[in-house]
Scaffold this motif. Structure first.
Motif, PDB file in Angstrom:
ATOM      1  N   ARG A 190      52.579   2.011  17.274  1.00 40.77           N
ATOM      2  CA  ARG A 190      52.209   1.697  16.001  1.00 40.77           C
ATOM      3  C   ARG A 190      53.221   2.081  14.941  1.00 40.77           C
ATOM      4  NH1 ARG A 190      46.357   4.828  15.123  1.00 40.77           N
ATOM      5  NH2 ARG A 190      47.233   7.021  15.084  1.00 40.77           N
ATOM      6  N   ASP A 191      53.565   3.372  15.220  1.00 42.64           N
ATOM      7  CA  ASP A 191      54.620   3.833  14.257  1.00 42.64           C
ATOM      8  C   ASP A 191      56.029   2.750  13.900  1.00 42.64           C
ATOM      9  OD1 ASP A 191      53.292   6.361  13.950  1.00 42.64           O
ATOM     10  OD2 ASP A 191      54.269   7.353  15.575  1.00 42.64           O
ATOM     11  N   VAL A 221      55.650  -0.270  13.978  1.00 44.22           N
ATOM     12  CA  VAL A 221      55.182  -1.332  12.989  1.00 44.22           C
ATOM     13  C   VAL A 221      55.310  -0.697  11.522  1.00 44.22           C
ATOM     14  CG1 VAL A 221      53.444  -2.691  12.083  1.00 44.22           C
ATOM     15  CG2 VAL A 221      53.627  -2.450  14.620  1.00 44.22           C
ATOM     16  N   THR A 222      54.915   0.398  11.321  1.00 36.84           N
ATOM     17  CA  THR A 222      54.997   1.025   9.820  1.00 36.84           C
ATOM     18  C   THR A 222      56.348   1.194   9.664  1.00 36.84           C
ATOM     19  OG1 THR A 222      54.598   3.181  10.821  1.00 36.84           O
ATOM     20  CG2 THR A 222      52.517   1.831   9.790  1.00 36.84           C
ATOM     21  N   SER A 223      57.191   1.775  10.441  1.00 40.40           N
ATOM     22  CA  SER A 223      58.727   2.153  10.144  1.00 40.40           C
ATOM     23  C   SER A 223      59.411   0.865   9.896  1.00 40.40           C
ATOM     24  CB  SER A 223      59.324   2.904  11.423  1.00 40.40           C
ATOM     25  OG  SER A 223      59.461   2.082  12.384  1.00 40.40           O
ATOM     26  N   ARG A 224      58.948  -0.038  10.735  1.00 38.09           N
ATOM     27  CA  ARG A 224      59.959  -1.599  10.460  1.00 38.09           C
ATOM     28  C   ARG A 224      59.573  -2.104   8.931  1.00 38.09           C
ATOM     29  NH1 ARG A 224      64.204  -1.686  12.317  1.00 38.09           N
ATOM     30  NH2 ARG A 224      63.828   0.439  12.250  1.00 38.09           N
ATOM     31  N   ALA A 225      58.081  -1.936   8.740  1.00 37.82           N
ATOM     32  CA  ALA A 225      57.877  -2.523   7.275  1.00 37.82           C
ATOM     33  C   ALA A 225      58.420  -1.668   6.171  1.00 37.82           C
ATOM     34  CB  ALA A 225      56.258  -2.496   7.242  1.00 37.82           C
ATOM     35  N   ALA A 226      58.493  -0.493   6.359  1.00 35.41           N
ATOM     36  CA  ALA A 226      59.061   0.266   5.229  1.00 35.41           C
ATOM     37  C   ALA A 226      60.706   0.076   5.174  1.00 35.41           C
ATOM     38  CB  ALA A 226      58.911   1.784   5.419  1.00 35.41           C
ATOM     39  N   TYR A 232      58.498   6.844   3.068  1.00 35.18           N
ATOM     40  CA  TYR A 232      57.593   6.711   4.449  1.00 35.18           C
ATOM     41  C   TYR A 232      57.742   7.836   5.328  1.00 35.18           C
ATOM     42  CZ  TYR A 232      57.148   5.114   9.207  1.00 35.18           C
ATOM     43  OH  TYR A 232      56.806   5.124  10.392  1.00 35.18           O
ATOM     44  N   TRP A 269      55.266  10.534   4.209  1.00 41.52           N
ATOM     45  CA  TRP A 269      53.990  10.178   4.390  1.00 41.52           C
ATOM     46  C   TRP A 269      53.803  10.608   5.951  1.00 41.52           C
ATOM     47  CZ3 TRP A 269      52.729   6.250   7.685  1.00 41.52           C
ATOM     48  CH2 TRP A 269      51.266   6.045   7.967  1.00 41.52           C
ATOM     49  N   ARG A 270      54.752  10.060   6.716  1.00 39.40           N
ATOM     50  CA  ARG A 270      54.355  10.192   8.074  1.00 39.40           C
ATOM     51  C   ARG A 270      54.272  11.786   8.492  1.00 39.40           C
ATOM     52  NH1 ARG A 270      58.063   7.204  12.576  1.00 39.40           N
ATOM     53  NH2 ARG A 270      59.668   8.837  12.030  1.00 39.40           N
TER      54      ARG A 270
END
Length: 349
Positions: free
Chosen positions: A81-82, A84-89, A331, A334-335
Motif C-alpha cells: 500500500r506504500d 500506492v501513496t508514493s506513486r500518488a505523491a 509525503y 508524513w510517512r
C-alpha cells in the motif's frame, strides 16, 4: 520520463543512467511533436531542416524504464500500500499543475481542435478521464492511462506476494495478450484487439527483465523465454511501433542491466531526466501555442521550436522545484511520522 511518469526510487548507489535514458526519451518525443507532428497538424511556415519521425517511439522506452523502476520501487518497500501513496505523491501534484497550465494557456491563446471546456479539465485532474471517454487536455496524457494500468498490475502482484515469480507471470501475461489480440482480429473485433494490446506489456516486460538481470535473479532460460514471447507478439500482432523499435529498446534494456550505459551520465542529460516528467506533461500543447504565435510573427520554424523547448524547460524546472519536490518531501515526512507513531503506540499501550 520519470517513468513517463515514474521517477526512480532507487536506494544508493543510484542508477543515474536511468535518468539519462529518461531525459533522452523526453527530448526525442518533444522533437517529434515540434517537427513531424506539428507539420501534420498545422503545417510549419517554412520547410524544416528535418523532421524527427523516430521520436514518436520514445514512449516505448519510457514504458521499459517504468518496468525497471516500478519493480525496483516495490521490492524495497515494506508494504504494497506504500506503493500506492508514493506513486500518488509523485504523479498527481505535477500533473494537476500541468493540466491547469495547459488548459489556461490554450484557453487564452487558442489552439485549433485542442480547446476544451472547464468541466473537461476538471475530469482530467483524476487522470482516469480516458476511461470515462473524456478527451485529453493534452494528448500526451494517453500514456498515463497505460502507466496506471501497469501500476495496478504490479500492485496486485506485490499484494499477492507474487513478485518473486514476476518473470514467469509476465511470460504468461504476454502470451495471453498475444492470443487475445490474434483471436479478436480473427473474429473481426478490432476494438477488443486494441483493448487487449493497450497495456503494452511487451515493453514493460523488458524493463522488468532488465531489473531482474541487474540483480542476477533470473536464469538465462527464463530471460530468453520472456524475450521470445515479447518478440513473438511484435511479429504476430505488432504494435504502434515498428519491429526495429523493439530491438532498440531490448538492446538498451540489456545494456542497462549490465551497467553498460554509465557513459550516458552527462550532467545536462541527467538534469533533463530529473525534470522529464513535468516537461513531458507541459511541452506539447503549450509548445504548439508558442510555435504558432512566433511563426505567425515571422520567425523561422527552427527558432520557434527552440523557444518552445526553452519554455518547456523553464516550466518543467519550476514545476519540479516548486511543486513536485516539495510534495515528495511532504509525503516522506508524513510517512516517517506515521512509521514513528506505529512504533511508539504499541509501547505506550
Amino acid at each position: 520520463m520519470r517513468s513517463l511518469a515514474a521517477a526512480s526510487d532507487a536506494s544508493p548507489p543510484r542508477l543515474v543512467e536511468l535518468d539519462a535514458l529518461r531525459g533522452l526519451a523526453a527530448l526525442v518525443v518533444a522533437l517529434y511533436h515540434f517537427t513531424a507532428e506539428y507539420s501534420d497538424l498545422y503545417g510549419h511556415s517554412a520547410p524544416l531542416w528535418g523532421e524527427a519521425h523516430f521520436g514518436k517511439y520514445g514512449v516505448q522506452l519510457f514504458f521499459a524504464i517504468s518496468g525497471f523502476v516500478i519493480l525496483m520501487s516495490l521490492e524495497r518497500m515494506g508494504r504494497a500500500r506504500d506503493f500506492v501513496t508514493s506513486r500518488a505523491a509523485r504523479l498527481y501534484p505535477a500533473y494537476w499543475t500541468a493540466v491547469a497550465l495547459t488548459f489556461t494557456v490554450v484557453s487564452l491563446f487558442g489552439l485549433p481542435d485542442r480547446e476544451f471546456s472547464f468541466q473537461t479539465a476538471l475530469i482530467n485532474l483524476t487522470m482516469l478521464h480516458e476511461l470515462l471517454r473524456v478527451p485529453h487536455v493534452d494528448t500526451v496524457y494517453w500514456t498515463l492511462t497505460i502507466e496506471l494500468s501497469f501500476y495496478l498490475l504490479m500492485f496486485v502482484l506485490a499484494y499477492a506476494r507474487a513478485l518473486p515469480r514476476v518473470i514467469s507471470i509476465f511470460i504468461v501475461l504476454v502470451v495471453l495478450q498475444t492470443l487475445a489480440e490474434l483471436a479478436a482480429q480473427a473474429m473481426g473485433m478490432p476494438f477488443v484487439a486494441r483493448f487487449a494490446g493497450r497495456p503494452h506489456l511487451q515493453f514493460f516486460a523488458l524493463g522488468v527483465l532488465a531489473f531482474k538481470q541487474s540483480r542476477g535473479e533470473v536464469s538465462a532460460a527464463s530471460a530468453l523465454a520472456l524475450v521470445g514471447v515479447c518478440f513473438a507478439h511484435e511479429v504476430l500482432v505488432g504494435s504502434i511501433a515498428p519491429l526495429p523499435v523493439f530491438g532498440v529498446v531490448l538492446g538498451l534494456c540489456y545494456a542497462l542491466s549490465r551497467g553498460a550505459l554509465r557513459w550516458l551520465t552527462w550532467r545536462p542529460l541527467l538534469f533533463m531526466g530529473f525534470i522529464s516528467y513535468p516537461f513531458y506533461l507541459v511541452h506539447q500543447n503549450i509548445g504548439y501555442v508558442v510555435i504558432r504565435r512566433l511563426e505567425a510573427a515571422g520567425w523561422r520554424p527552427e527558432a520557434a521550436i527552440a523557444v518552445a523547448f526553452a519554455v518547456g524547460f523553464l516550466l518543467a524546472t519550476l514545476i519540479t522545484y516548486r511543486v513536485e519536490q516539495p510534495a515528495l518531501r511532504g509525503y516522506r515526512q508524513w510517512r516517517r511520522r506515521a512509521r514513528t507513531q506505529a512504533v511508539v503506540m504499541p509501547h505506550v499501550a
